[in-house]
Design a protein around this motif. Structure first.
Motif, PDB file in Angstrom:
ATOM      1  N   ARG A  48       6.109  -3.410 -13.149  1.00 18.68           N
ATOM      2  CA  ARG A  48       4.690  -3.772 -13.259  1.00 18.68           C
ATOM      3  C   ARG A  48       4.069  -3.947 -11.872  1.00 18.68           C
ATOM      4  O   ARG A  48       2.939  -3.519 -11.637  1.00 18.68           O
ATOM      5  CB  ARG A  48       4.530  -5.041 -14.103  1.00 18.68           C
ATOM      6  CG  ARG A  48       4.825  -4.800 -15.582  1.00 18.68           C
ATOM      7  CD  ARG A  48       4.448  -5.988 -16.444  1.00 18.68           C
ATOM      8  NE  ARG A  48       5.201  -7.200 -16.125  1.00 18.68           N
ATOM      9  CZ  ARG A  48       6.406  -7.486 -16.589  1.00 18.68           C
ATOM     10  NH1 ARG A  48       7.018  -6.654 -17.414  1.00 18.68           N
ATOM     11  NH2 ARG A  48       7.005  -8.615 -16.250  1.00 18.68           N
ATOM     12  N   ARG A  49       4.808  -4.562 -10.960  1.00 16.00           N
ATOM     13  CA  ARG A  49       4.312  -4.719  -9.588  1.00 16.00           C
ATOM     14  C   ARG A  49       4.117  -3.354  -8.936  1.00 16.00           C
ATOM     15  O   ARG A  49       3.100  -3.094  -8.301  1.00 16.00           O
ATOM     16  CB  ARG A  49       5.277  -5.577  -8.767  1.00 16.00           C
ATOM     17  CG  ARG A  49       4.801  -5.802  -7.329  1.00 16.00           C
ATOM     18  CD  ARG A  49       5.819  -6.566  -6.483  1.00 16.00           C
ATOM     19  NE  ARG A  49       7.174  -6.066  -6.545  1.00 16.00           N
ATOM     20  CZ  ARG A  49       7.624  -4.950  -5.959  1.00 16.00           C
ATOM     21  NH1 ARG A  49       6.815  -4.178  -5.280  1.00 16.00           N
ATOM     22  NH2 ARG A  49       8.893  -4.595  -6.062  1.00 16.00           N
ATOM     23  N   MET A  50       5.099  -2.461  -9.128  1.00 18.18           N
ATOM     24  CA  MET A  50       5.016  -1.112  -8.557  1.00 18.18           C
ATOM     25  C   MET A  50       3.788  -0.369  -9.096  1.00 18.18           C
ATOM     26  O   MET A  50       3.069   0.290  -8.339  1.00 18.18           O
ATOM     27  CB  MET A  50       6.275  -0.313  -8.895  1.00 18.18           C
ATOM     28  CG  MET A  50       7.545  -0.853  -8.302  1.00 18.18           C
ATOM     29  SD  MET A  50       8.971  -0.061  -9.070  1.00 18.18           S
ATOM     30  CE  MET A  50       9.323   1.162  -7.839  1.00 18.18           C
ATOM     31  N   ALA A  51       3.565  -0.459 -10.389  1.00 22.10           N
ATOM     32  CA  ALA A  51       2.434   0.240 -11.007  1.00 22.10           C
ATOM     33  C   ALA A  51       1.104  -0.344 -10.527  1.00 22.10           C
ATOM     34  O   ALA A  51       0.145   0.397 -10.287  1.00 22.10           O
ATOM     35  CB  ALA A  51       2.534   0.169 -12.525  1.00 22.10           C
ATOM     36  N   THR A  52       1.058  -1.648 -10.364  1.00 22.95           N
ATOM     37  CA  THR A  52      -0.157  -2.290  -9.843  1.00 22.95           C
ATOM     38  C   THR A  52      -0.455  -1.795  -8.434  1.00 22.95           C
ATOM     39  O   THR A  52      -1.600  -1.468  -8.104  1.00 22.95           O
ATOM     40  CB  THR A  52       0.008  -3.828  -9.862  1.00 22.95           C
ATOM     41  OG1 THR A  52       0.205  -4.247 -11.212  1.00 22.95           O
ATOM     42  CG2 THR A  52      -1.209  -4.527  -9.284  1.00 22.95           C
ATOM     43  N   GLU A  53       0.578  -1.723  -7.602  1.00 26.18           N
ATOM     44  CA  GLU A  53       0.400  -1.225  -6.231  1.00 26.18           C
ATOM     45  C   GLU A  53       0.038   0.254  -6.221  1.00 26.18           C
ATOM     46  O   GLU A  53      -0.801   0.700  -5.426  1.00 26.18           O
ATOM     47  CB  GLU A  53       1.664  -1.471  -5.413  1.00 26.18           C
ATOM     48  CG  GLU A  53       1.920  -2.941  -5.135  1.00 26.18           C
ATOM     49  CD  GLU A  53       3.291  -3.221  -4.532  1.00 26.18           C
ATOM     50  OE1 GLU A  53       4.059  -2.262  -4.253  1.00 26.18           O
ATOM     51  OE2 GLU A  53       3.602  -4.416  -4.344  1.00 26.18           O
ATOM     52  N   ALA A  54       0.642   1.027  -7.117  1.00 21.49           N
ATOM     53  CA  ALA A  54       0.373   2.473  -7.186  1.00 21.49           C
ATOM     54  C   ALA A  54      -1.071   2.759  -7.566  1.00 21.49           C
ATOM     55  O   ALA A  54      -1.622   3.802  -7.204  1.00 21.49           O
ATOM     56  CB  ALA A  54       1.321   3.136  -8.183  1.00 21.49           C
ATOM     57  N   ALA A  55      -1.709   1.842  -8.264  1.00 28.01           N
ATOM     58  CA  ALA A  55      -3.103   2.040  -8.682  1.00 28.01           C
ATOM     59  C   ALA A  55      -4.046   2.183  -7.496  1.00 28.01           C
ATOM     60  O   ALA A  55      -5.139   2.731  -7.639  1.00 28.01           O
ATOM     61  CB  ALA A  55      -3.550   0.888  -9.579  1.00 28.01           C
ATOM     62  N   ALA A  56      -3.621   1.725  -6.320  1.00 32.41           N
ATOM     63  CA  ALA A  56      -4.459   1.836  -5.120  1.00 32.41           C
ATOM     64  C   ALA A  56      -4.252   3.159  -4.387  1.00 32.41           C
ATOM     65  O   ALA A  56      -4.929   3.425  -3.392  1.00 32.41           O
ATOM     66  CB  ALA A  56      -4.148   0.672  -4.173  1.00 32.41           C
ATOM     67  N   ASN A  57      -3.360   4.027  -4.884  1.00 36.84           N
ATOM     68  CA  ASN A  57      -3.088   5.290  -4.210  1.00 36.84           C
ATOM     69  C   ASN A  57      -4.357   6.155  -4.182  1.00 36.84           C
ATOM     70  O   ASN A  57      -4.939   6.439  -5.237  1.00 36.84           O
ATOM     71  CB  ASN A  57      -1.955   6.034  -4.910  1.00 36.84           C
ATOM     72  CG  ASN A  57      -1.456   7.212  -4.115  1.00 36.84           C
ATOM     73  OD1 ASN A  57      -2.222   8.062  -3.666  1.00 36.84           O
ATOM     74  ND2 ASN A  57      -0.144   7.286  -3.943  1.00 36.84           N
ATOM     75  N   PRO A  58      -4.794   6.577  -2.998  1.00 42.78           N
ATOM     76  CA  PRO A  58      -6.040   7.364  -2.900  1.00 42.78           C
ATOM     77  C   PRO A  58      -5.980   8.716  -3.615  1.00 42.78           C
ATOM     78  O   PRO A  58      -7.034   9.297  -3.911  1.00 42.78           O
ATOM     79  CB  PRO A  58      -6.245   7.535  -1.392  1.00 42.78           C
ATOM     80  CG  PRO A  58      -4.944   7.206  -0.756  1.00 42.78           C
ATOM     81  CD  PRO A  58      -4.194   6.318  -1.691  1.00 42.78           C
ATOM     82  N   LEU A  59      -4.794   9.224  -3.921  1.00 43.77           N
ATOM     83  CA  LEU A  59      -4.708  10.492  -4.652  1.00 43.77           C
ATOM     84  C   LEU A  59      -5.364  10.391  -6.031  1.00 43.77           C
ATOM     85  O   LEU A  59      -5.866  11.389  -6.558  1.00 43.77           O
ATOM     86  CB  LEU A  59      -3.254  10.940  -4.805  1.00 43.77           C
ATOM     87  CG  LEU A  59      -2.592  11.507  -3.559  1.00 43.77           C
ATOM     88  CD1 LEU A  59      -1.114  11.799  -3.818  1.00 43.77           C
ATOM     89  CD2 LEU A  59      -3.295  12.770  -3.101  1.00 43.77           C
ATOM     90  N   LEU A  60      -5.373   9.198  -6.610  1.00 45.77           N
ATOM     91  CA  LEU A  60      -5.993   9.035  -7.930  1.00 45.77           C
ATOM     92  C   LEU A  60      -7.490   9.328  -7.897  1.00 45.77           C
ATOM     93  O   LEU A  60      -8.069   9.695  -8.915  1.00 45.77           O
ATOM     94  CB  LEU A  60      -5.745   7.626  -8.465  1.00 45.77           C
ATOM     95  CG  LEU A  60      -4.343   7.353  -8.982  1.00 45.77           C
ATOM     96  CD1 LEU A  60      -4.175   5.875  -9.328  1.00 45.77           C
ATOM     97  CD2 LEU A  60      -4.016   8.220 -10.181  1.00 45.77           C
ATOM     98  N   GLU A  61      -8.100   9.177  -6.737  1.00 43.84           N
ATOM     99  CA  GLU A  61      -9.542   9.464  -6.614  1.00 43.84           C
ATOM    100  C   GLU A  61      -9.835  10.951  -6.812  1.00 43.84           C
ATOM    101  O   GLU A  61     -10.948  11.314  -7.174  1.00 43.84           O
ATOM    102  CB  GLU A  61     -10.046   8.991  -5.257  1.00 43.84           C
ATOM    103  CG  GLU A  61      -9.985   7.482  -5.107  1.00 43.84           C
ATOM    104  CD  GLU A  61     -10.280   7.006  -3.704  1.00 43.84           C
ATOM    105  OE1 GLU A  61     -10.841   7.779  -2.896  1.00 43.84           O
ATOM    106  OE2 GLU A  61      -9.939   5.847  -3.410  1.00 43.84           O
ATOM    107  N   GLN A  62      -8.855  11.806  -6.589  1.00 42.12           N
ATOM    108  CA  GLN A  62      -9.039  13.250  -6.774  1.00 42.12           C
ATOM    109  C   GLN A  62      -8.951  13.666  -8.240  1.00 42.12           C
ATOM    110  O   GLN A  62      -9.449  14.722  -8.623  1.00 42.12           O
ATOM    111  CB  GLN A  62      -7.975  14.019  -5.987  1.00 42.12           C
ATOM    112  CG  GLN A  62      -8.003  13.803  -4.506  1.00 42.12           C
ATOM    113  CD  GLN A  62      -6.831  14.495  -3.825  1.00 42.12           C
ATOM    114  OE1 GLN A  62      -6.288  15.475  -4.326  1.00 42.12           O
ATOM    115  NE2 GLN A  62      -6.435  13.971  -2.685  1.00 42.12           N
ATOM    116  N   ALA A  63      -8.294  12.855  -9.053  1.00 45.48           N
ATOM    117  CA  ALA A  63      -8.022  13.225 -10.441  1.00 45.48           C
ATOM    118  C   ALA A  63      -9.270  13.119 -11.308  1.00 45.48           C
ATOM    119  O   ALA A  63     -10.047  12.171 -11.194  1.00 45.48           O
ATOM    120  CB  ALA A  63      -6.912  12.349 -11.014  1.00 45.48           C
ATOM    121  N   GLU A  64      -9.430  14.104 -12.189  1.00 46.17           N
ATOM    122  CA  GLU A  64     -10.521  14.080 -13.159  1.00 46.17           C
ATOM    123  C   GLU A  64     -10.106  13.333 -14.420  1.00 46.17           C
ATOM    124  O   GLU A  64     -10.944  12.744 -15.105  1.00 46.17           O
ATOM    125  CB  GLU A  64     -10.916  15.509 -13.520  1.00 46.17           C
ATOM    126  CG  GLU A  64     -11.439  16.301 -12.328  1.00 46.17           C
ATOM    127  CD  GLU A  64     -11.463  17.780 -12.628  1.00 46.17           C
ATOM    128  OE1 GLU A  64     -12.404  18.214 -13.348  1.00 46.17           O
ATOM    129  OE2 GLU A  64     -10.568  18.496 -12.143  1.00 46.17           O
TER     130      GLU A  64
END
Length: 171
Positions: A36-52
């Protein structure tokens, strides 16, 4: 199409193992506290901004990871049952490890008279493309899935929990 592969967070199988679950029953496992901690931190990954859109395996550990990734952003989530983990058609940790060894020794093929039956690499790729075919109109999708499935499309490497890997594929 650009695919941003994301491996799910670290699962906790303990409750299900204690209850005697095996095979696909273990796919009900939630994330561990670390996951859960890993997933919370992963949510800040800037690559997600590219995803539709975000597409997730329907397996609990992937869905729970996806829920953390979309929590603070307006990213549509689609659930795809065919993006499940690699299938070993026999129960037990020993059988799974034997199948995994055979899978890699035989480059994803199933040898004749194999002592354990499992899903071959081409079968995994086929179900992946079937699942993603309806998303052809998107340029970039983020996809929460499983290591063995992701490995069919990226170089042989360790794929850590919540790791992001970019890949271009013809869908």
């Amino acid at each position: 199409m650009k695919i941003i592969f994301i491996r799910h967070g670290e699962p906790d199988y303990s409750l299900l193992e204690e209850a005697g679950y095996t095979g696909f029953g273990l796919d009900l496992a939630p994330l561990s506290a670390t996951g859960r901690r890993m997933a919370t931190e992963a949510a800040a990954n800037p690559l997600l901004e590219q995803a539709e859109i975000l597409i997730s395996s329907s397996v609990t550990r992937a869905l729970e990871t996806a829920s953390y990734l979309i929590r603070d952003r307006q990213l549509p989530l689609f659930v795809e049952p065919l993006l499940h983990e690699w299938q070993v058609y026999e129960s037990g940790t020993e059988k799974f490890e034997q199948a995994r060894k055979l899978f890699f020794e035989n480059h994803g093929c199933l040898p004749a008279r194999s002592p354990v039956q499992y899903e071959m690499a081409e079968q995994m790729k086929d179900r992946f493309f079937r699942a993603l075919s309806k998303y052809r109109d998107y340029d970039t999708v983020a996809l929460v899935a499983h290591r063995m499935l992701i490995r069919q499309f990226v170089p042989d490497e360790t794929i850590d929990f919540c790791q992001f890997i970019e890949c271009e594929l013809e869908i």
